[in-house]
Design an enzyme around this catalytic site. Structure first.
Site, mmCIF file in Angstrom:
data_model
loop_
_atom_site.group_PDB
_atom_site.id
_atom_site.type_symbol
_atom_site.label_atom_id
_atom_site.label_comp_id
_atom_site.label_asym_id
_atom_site.label_seq_id
_atom_site.Cartn_x
_atom_site.Cartn_y
_atom_site.Cartn_z
ATOM 1 N N ALA A 261 0.847 -1.195 0.000
ATOM 2 C CA ALA A 261 0.000 0.000 0.000
ATOM 3 C C ALA A 261 0.876 1.236 0.000
ATOM 4 C CB ALA A 261 -0.916 -0.004 1.220
ATOM 5 N N ASP A 262 0.283 2.341 -0.402
ATOM 6 C CA ASP A 262 0.951 3.625 -0.300
ATOM 7 C C ASP A 262 -0.098 4.678 0.020
ATOM 8 O OD1 ASP A 262 3.529 5.101 -0.584
ATOM 9 O OD2 ASP A 262 2.298 6.268 -1.972
ATOM 10 N N THR A 263 0.270 5.609 0.887
ATOM 11 C CA THR A 263 -0.653 6.650 1.338
ATOM 12 C C THR A 263 0.025 8.001 1.219
ATOM 13 O OG1 THR A 263 -1.700 5.115 2.874
ATOM 14 C CG2 THR A 263 -2.030 7.470 3.296
ATOM 15 N N SER B 162 -5.023 6.575 -0.552
ATOM 16 C CA SER B 162 -4.389 5.310 -0.180
ATOM 17 C C SER B 162 -4.655 4.287 -1.277
ATOM 18 C CB SER B 162 -4.947 4.773 1.139
ATOM 19 O OG SER B 162 -4.321 5.365 2.230
ATOM 20 N N ALA B 163 -3.565 3.792 -1.845
ATOM 21 C CA ALA B 163 -3.673 2.761 -2.877
ATOM 22 C C ALA B 163 -3.244 1.424 -2.282
ATOM 23 C CB ALA B 163 -2.796 3.102 -4.070
#
Length: 191
Positions: free
Chosen positions: A70-72, A106-107
């Protein structure tokens, strides 16, 4: 019990969120360049970084387990606010967020037999913050490694007037979207 997936993150918050929904996992943090490309849109940025993390982790391990990454990012006025470099950078970021609304993107990327992705966008409104509060908050150590220089689940919760969207997404792993992806990979939260 054996893990159901590999979490490609060193974030204790993401691990805690997976535990919250009963997902057994092992951790394999990966290190990639998280610099936004010139002109890269916020959604494209977080989706690219999450996908790069899951791809690198999958390529670095010899397992059949799915890999979750994830990335935010915190976005204000179209600008991606990453992690603060130092006190001055945190003051700039938190002063910019003070008394205003911003978005948190968020991905989530899940790789197994296929690659699935999801995106969560939330809106957060901060109350006005004083310079003294920002400096005192920095000195707690909490904002040092957080996007936008704050942690919604910690002391910064007292700065937040409202949130629209995913609380867990603002923390770093949107659980609704994550559960949907896990279901596609055959991992049900509540069988």
């Amino acid at each position: 019990m054996h893990p159901q997936l590999i979490l490609a993150s060193a974030s204790p918050r993401r691990s805690e969120l997976l535990k919250q929904i009963g997902i057994r996992h092992s951790i394999m943090a990966v290190d990639i360049d998280e610099t936004p490309w010139p002109g890269e849109a916020p959604a494209a940025y977080v989706e690219r970084v999450a996908a790069e993390k899951s791809a690198l982790c999958l390529a670095s391990t010899a397992t059949d387990l799915p890999v979750l990454a994830a990335d935010t990012s915190v976005i204000c006025d179209g600008r991606i606010l990453g992690k603060p470099d130092d006190l001055q950078h945190a003051i700039e970021m938190l002063s910019h967020l003070s008394g205003r609304k911003h978005q948190v993107y968020s991905a989530v990327s899940l790789r197994g037999e296929q690659h699935w992705q999801a995106l969560s966008v939330s809106e957060v409104r901060f109350r006005p913050l004083s310079h003294q509060e920002i400096v005192a908050y920095w000195q707690t150590g909490e904002p040092h490694d957080k996007a936008g220089a704050y942690a919604i689940q910690g002391l910064a919760s007292v700065f937040i007037e409202s949130i629209t969207g995913s609380f867990s997404g603002v923390m770093g792993l949107p659980l609704f979207e994550t559960a949907q992806l896990l279901s596609l990979a055959g991992i049900d939260i509540i069988p």
